[in-house]
Design a protein around this motif. Structure first.
Motif, PDB file in Angstrom:
ATOM      1  N   ASP A  53      56.691   8.433  27.605  1.00 39.89           N
ATOM      2  CA  ASP A  53      56.237   9.823  27.502  1.00 39.89           C
ATOM      3  C   ASP A  53      57.082  10.600  26.502  1.00 39.89           C
ATOM      4  O   ASP A  53      56.575  11.477  25.790  1.00 39.89           O
ATOM      5  CB  ASP A  53      56.282  10.496  28.878  1.00 39.89           C
ATOM      6  CG  ASP A  53      55.187   9.999  29.803  1.00 39.89           C
ATOM      7  OD1 ASP A  53      54.245   9.344  29.303  1.00 39.89           O
ATOM      8  OD2 ASP A  53      55.265  10.254  31.021  1.00 39.89           O
ATOM      9  N   VAL A  54      58.367  10.291  26.446  1.00 34.92           N
ATOM     10  CA  VAL A  54      59.232  10.963  25.461  1.00 34.92           C
ATOM     11  C   VAL A  54      58.827  10.567  24.050  1.00 34.92           C
ATOM     12  O   VAL A  54      58.720  11.412  23.147  1.00 34.92           O
ATOM     13  CB  VAL A  54      60.709  10.630  25.747  1.00 34.92           C
ATOM     14  CG1 VAL A  54      61.590  11.079  24.583  1.00 34.92           C
ATOM     15  CG2 VAL A  54      61.166  11.285  27.036  1.00 34.92           C
ATOM     16  N   ARG A  55      58.584   9.268  23.855  1.00 36.49           N
ATOM     17  CA  ARG A  55      58.163   8.809  22.518  1.00 36.49           C
ATOM     18  C   ARG A  55      56.809   9.386  22.132  1.00 36.49           C
ATOM     19  O   ARG A  55      56.559   9.672  20.959  1.00 36.49           O
ATOM     20  CB  ARG A  55      58.110   7.284  22.491  1.00 36.49           C
ATOM     21  CG  ARG A  55      59.471   6.619  22.589  1.00 36.49           C
ATOM     22  CD  ARG A  55      59.379   5.131  22.268  1.00 36.49           C
ATOM     23  NE  ARG A  55      58.521   4.427  23.208  1.00 36.49           N
ATOM     24  CZ  ARG A  55      58.967   3.867  24.335  1.00 36.49           C
ATOM     25  NH1 ARG A  55      60.255   3.950  24.652  1.00 36.49           N
ATOM     26  NH2 ARG A  55      58.129   3.229  25.134  1.00 36.49           N
ATOM     27  N   GLY A  56      55.935   9.588  23.133  1.00 36.57           N
ATOM     28  CA  GLY A  56      54.615  10.143  22.842  1.00 36.57           C
ATOM     29  C   GLY A  56      54.575  11.656  22.799  1.00 36.57           C
ATOM     30  O   GLY A  56      53.499  12.235  22.596  1.00 36.57           O
ATOM     31  N   PHE A  99      64.768  14.874  29.570  1.00 37.22           N
ATOM     32  CA  PHE A  99      64.859  13.498  30.072  1.00 37.22           C
ATOM     33  C   PHE A  99      66.314  13.058  30.175  1.00 37.22           C
ATOM     34  O   PHE A  99      66.743  12.502  31.197  1.00 37.22           O
ATOM     35  CB  PHE A  99      64.078  12.559  29.155  1.00 37.22           C
ATOM     36  CG  PHE A  99      64.296  11.107  29.456  1.00 37.22           C
ATOM     37  CD1 PHE A  99      63.715  10.516  30.568  1.00 37.22           C
ATOM     38  CD2 PHE A  99      65.090  10.330  28.622  1.00 37.22           C
ATOM     39  CE1 PHE A  99      63.941   9.174  30.849  1.00 37.22           C
ATOM     40  CE2 PHE A  99      65.300   8.991  28.894  1.00 37.22           C
ATOM     41  CZ  PHE A  99      64.722   8.415  30.013  1.00 37.22           C
ATOM     42  N   TYR A 100      67.095  13.314  29.140  1.00 36.84           N
ATOM     43  CA  TYR A 100      68.491  12.883  29.170  1.00 36.84           C
ATOM     44  C   TYR A 100      69.317  13.728  30.144  1.00 36.84           C
ATOM     45  O   TYR A 100      70.327  13.259  30.674  1.00 36.84           O
ATOM     46  CB  TYR A 100      69.094  12.932  27.768  1.00 36.84           C
ATOM     47  CG  TYR A 100      68.549  11.862  26.869  1.00 36.84           C
ATOM     48  CD1 TYR A 100      68.746  10.520  27.173  1.00 36.84           C
ATOM     49  CD2 TYR A 100      67.812  12.170  25.730  1.00 36.84           C
ATOM     50  CE1 TYR A 100      68.240   9.516  26.361  1.00 36.84           C
ATOM     51  CE2 TYR A 100      67.302  11.180  24.911  1.00 36.84           C
ATOM     52  CZ  TYR A 100      67.519   9.851  25.236  1.00 36.84           C
ATOM     53  OH  TYR A 100      67.006   8.865  24.444  1.00 36.84           O
ATOM     54  N   ARG A 101      68.887  14.954  30.387  1.00 32.90           N
ATOM     55  CA  ARG A 101      69.574  15.766  31.381  1.00 32.90           C
ATOM     56  C   ARG A 101      69.290  15.255  32.798  1.00 32.90           C
ATOM     57  O   ARG A 101      70.173  15.272  33.668  1.00 32.90           O
ATOM     58  CB  ARG A 101      69.131  17.222  31.247  1.00 32.90           C
ATOM     59  CG  ARG A 101      69.757  18.165  32.245  1.00 32.90           C
ATOM     60  CD  ARG A 101      71.244  18.302  32.076  1.00 32.90           C
ATOM     61  NE  ARG A 101      71.597  18.902  30.806  1.00 32.90           N
ATOM     62  CZ  ARG A 101      72.840  19.199  30.430  1.00 32.90           C
ATOM     63  NH1 ARG A 101      73.832  18.893  31.234  1.00 32.90           N
ATOM     64  NH2 ARG A 101      73.082  19.724  29.263  1.00 32.90           N
ATOM     65  N   LEU A 102      68.063  14.781  33.033  1.00 34.07           N
ATOM     66  CA  LEU A 102      67.701  14.262  34.353  1.00 34.07           C
ATOM     67  C   LEU A 102      68.261  12.863  34.591  1.00 34.07           C
ATOM     68  O   LEU A 102      68.662  12.529  35.705  1.00 34.07           O
ATOM     69  CB  LEU A 102      66.177  14.222  34.507  1.00 34.07           C
ATOM     70  CG  LEU A 102      65.440  15.556  34.634  1.00 34.07           C
ATOM     71  CD1 LEU A 102      63.947  15.324  34.598  1.00 34.07           C
ATOM     72  CD2 LEU A 102      65.831  16.261  35.932  1.00 34.07           C
TER      73      LEU A 102
END
Length: 633
Positions: free
Chosen positions: A448-451, A459-462
């Motif tokens: 989902d991040v790549r898309g 995302f990196y915070r979670l």
């Protein structure tokens, strides 16, 4: 003696026993004080004359009513009459049976003060020390009846306000991990509150109450921002100790007069009573060294497989920290169970655990659900509402299906994760919270991040700590303990005895691939238990399990082997492949030609074997379509 029972109003449930006379009113001099704006200071008087109870209005502004009629003169009352005073309604001769019928055991009997009997000793005037001792004793008695921590804190705050008359008063909880004091309850006229950290640290270091006679001139405190801002001269702080460790503070301050050492000693008594009330728990011990791992809790999530133990090991290691955790896994694998276990293992186990299903919240309501809103923030918001983030203060917020959040909410959630500060909808006042965030999703957030469907920074915070929960098909050794535990819970919920489960049923359960994971396993066992008669006491058999399954058990040992019918089920039923349309037209054309004959199934099988290799012949409707496709070629 006559009796009045309060049916409605601020004294609801109170029985007033009248021996001679009793007055009702808003004044503190009344025998029964009614804190009600519709009640006059001396509203009405009840008197017993010639063995009968009479009531007379004392010139009240809103009048006194008996059975709905306004009093114009003194009136005799009979049992069962109802007297209305402001918002209060009293029943004449409401005995203990009537009170118990309406209010159960929550009835307070009040006897108006009168002349002491000759046998009773004369009361001595209270001394200052005696008054302080009485205040501490009254608080201890009240704390014994408090049901939860917040109710106990409010009782302590009320005692401090009554005995010490502060301008501001707070009951604070101390977070040792973050070295942060957060207010549990408090009262202040200011919109934003600042508390002297210097005074708190001094009280914590001494482990006894500290009274500052002149904070503005004090050499240590005069530079404190809260002292400068509020021009505080009288400050008193007492630490709340549980097991010898500081778990909170009682804080009072005012401009004048200054607090004396006796006031600090009384605050120490209040803190001791608060600690002994049993509503606070000792702080969690420091994390054990790597050589001595903590044993798992008795209520740890069920599982014996190596992959499941790996997930619990990561949860145990991260429980003592405050880092954000991301739990990934298929639906029904037990992600929320892992999150709750992580919460119980940490120092926040005594705080709230708030679970929010982000996928079930409408996008228009997501911000209000998470952050709360103020009254009038939008159409229909008739009252202020606490959001899930604020409700989890001091505990853990579990964001299930976090990948379903909209882009706008992702941005606002990122700020809360970074600063632990948020604003309610319709408000500009920042609120600070002490919350640990645990998120979960069944989606592939990396994809989902790549898309571009999920923010990379969020995302990196979670994903500071990641826990993967394996699906049930990858841990068949967990099927038996899970089945036995789920069957026991289901039987208890249905009011039945746990019948147990035999080896044949367990073998059938292990052969299934469980696309719905533990949730599907629970549904199958519940179905098997419901469909059998309540009089059957034998363990659940393999036949009952097979009857409860949606289809025959699939071999878990050969996940790559799939039948033609299984492959055909993955095709959308509403769409027709070009090959299917062509095969049908060819078949119909060949059947329409004179002398033509449709290929038999036996003739079609070799073509299927050549075309599909390992594909087995299917006999379902979609399997027939595949055979016609091959035959047409």
């Amino acid at each position: 003696m006559a009796v009045l029972l309060a049916l409605f109003g601020p004294k609801r449930g109170v029985r007033l026993e009248i021996e001679q006379t009793a007055t009702l009113g808003r004044s503190s001099d009344a025998d029964l004080q009614l804190v009600d704006g519709k009640v006059s200071r001396q509203h009405c008087r009840f008197t017993i004359r010639n063995g009968r109870l009479e009531v007379e209005d004392l010139g009240s502004h809103n009048g006194t009513y008996v059975n709905g009629e306004k009093l114009t003169a003194a009136r005799a009352l009979a049992a069962g009459d109802e007297v209305a005073v402001g918002d209060s309604l009293f029943l004449v001769d409401g005995g203990a049976d009537a009170a118990a019928a309406r209010f159960g055991d929550a009835t307070l009997i009040v006897t108006p003060g009168g002349t002491a009997s000759e046998a009773a000793p004369a009361a001595l005037p209270p001394t200052p020390d005696g008054a302080r001792l009485a205040a501490a004793a009254a608080l201890a008695i009240e704390l014994a009846g408090c049901a939860d921590l917040e109710a106990a804190a409010r009782a302590v705050l009320a005692a401090m306000e009554k005995a010490l008359a502060p301008k501001r008063g707070f009951v604070l909880l101390w977070d040792r991990a973050q070295a942060l004091a957060r207010p549990l309850v408090g009262r202040s006229d200011d919109a934003t509150v600042s508390i002297s950290r210097t005074v708190l640290e001094l009280a914590a270091r001494r482990k006894q109450a500290v009274a500052v006679e002149d904070a503005v001139e004090d050499r240590v405190l005069k530079q404190a921002r809260s002292v400068v801002r509020n021009q505080l001269r009288a400050v008193a702080v007492a630490p709340v100790l549980v097991g010898g460790e500081v778990v909170g503070f009682l804080h009072v301050d005012r401009a004048s007069p200054r607090y004396a050492a006796e006031d600090a000693a009384l605050l120490d008594c209040f803190a001791a009573a608060f600690a002994l009330g049993g509503h606070l728990r000792a702080p969690a011990p420091a994390p054990a060294a790597a050589s001595g791992a903590r044993p798992p809790l008795a209520d740890a999530p069920i599982g014996v497989s190596a992959s499941w133990r790996d997930a619990l090991r990561v949860a145990d290691a991260s429980a003592a920290a405050t880092s954000t955790v991301l739990i990934t896994g298929e639906s029904g694998t037990g992600k929320e169970e892992i999150a709750a276990y992580l919460h119980r293992r940490g120092a926040r186990g005594g705080g709230p655990f708030v679970a929010v299903n982000c996928g079930a919240i409408a996008e228009t309501l997501a911000e209000s659900e998470l952050f709360g809103h103020e009254k009038g923030a939008f159409t229909g918001s008739t009252a202020s509402r606490t959001g899930s983030i604020e409700a989890a203060d001091g505990g853990t917020l579990f964001l299930d299906e976090v990948g379903e959040l909209s882009a706008a909410i992702q941005v606002k959630l990122l700020r809360v994760l970074q600063e632990r500060v948020f604003c309610r909808v319709g408000s500009t006042v920042p609120r600070r919270v002490d919350v640990r965030f645990v998120a979960a999703t069944h989606r592939d957030l990396d994809a989902d991040v790549r898309g571009g469907r999920f923010r990379e920074d969020l995302f990196y915070r979670l994903a500071v700590i990641r826990i993967r929960v394996p699906p049930l098909r990858e841990r068949p050794e967990d099927v038996e303990p899970l089945a036995r535990a789920l069957l026991g819970r289901t039987a208890a919920a249905l009011g039945r005895r746990d019948p147990g489960i035999d080896d044949g049923a367990l073998d059938a359960l292990r052969r299934c691939r469980w696309p719905g994971n533990v949730r599907e396993l629970g549904n199958v066992l519940e179905r098997a238990l419901v469909l059998r008669g309540p009089e059957v006491s034998e363990p659940i058999s393999g036949a009952e399990v097979a009857a409860s399954l949606d289809e025959a058990p699939r071999d878990a040992a050969a996940p790559g082997a799939r039948s033609t019918s299984a492959r055909s089920r993955t095709l959308p039923s509403s769409r027709t492949l070009p090959g299917q349309r062509r095969s049908r037209s060819v078949a119909s054309a060949s059947s329409a030609r004179p002398g033509s004959r449709r290929p038999s199934a036996a003739a079609a099988r070799p073509s299927i074997a050549r075309a599909s290799g390992s594909m087995s012949s299917g006999r379902s409707r979609s399997g027939g379509i595949l055979m016609r496709m091959t035959a047409s070629r």
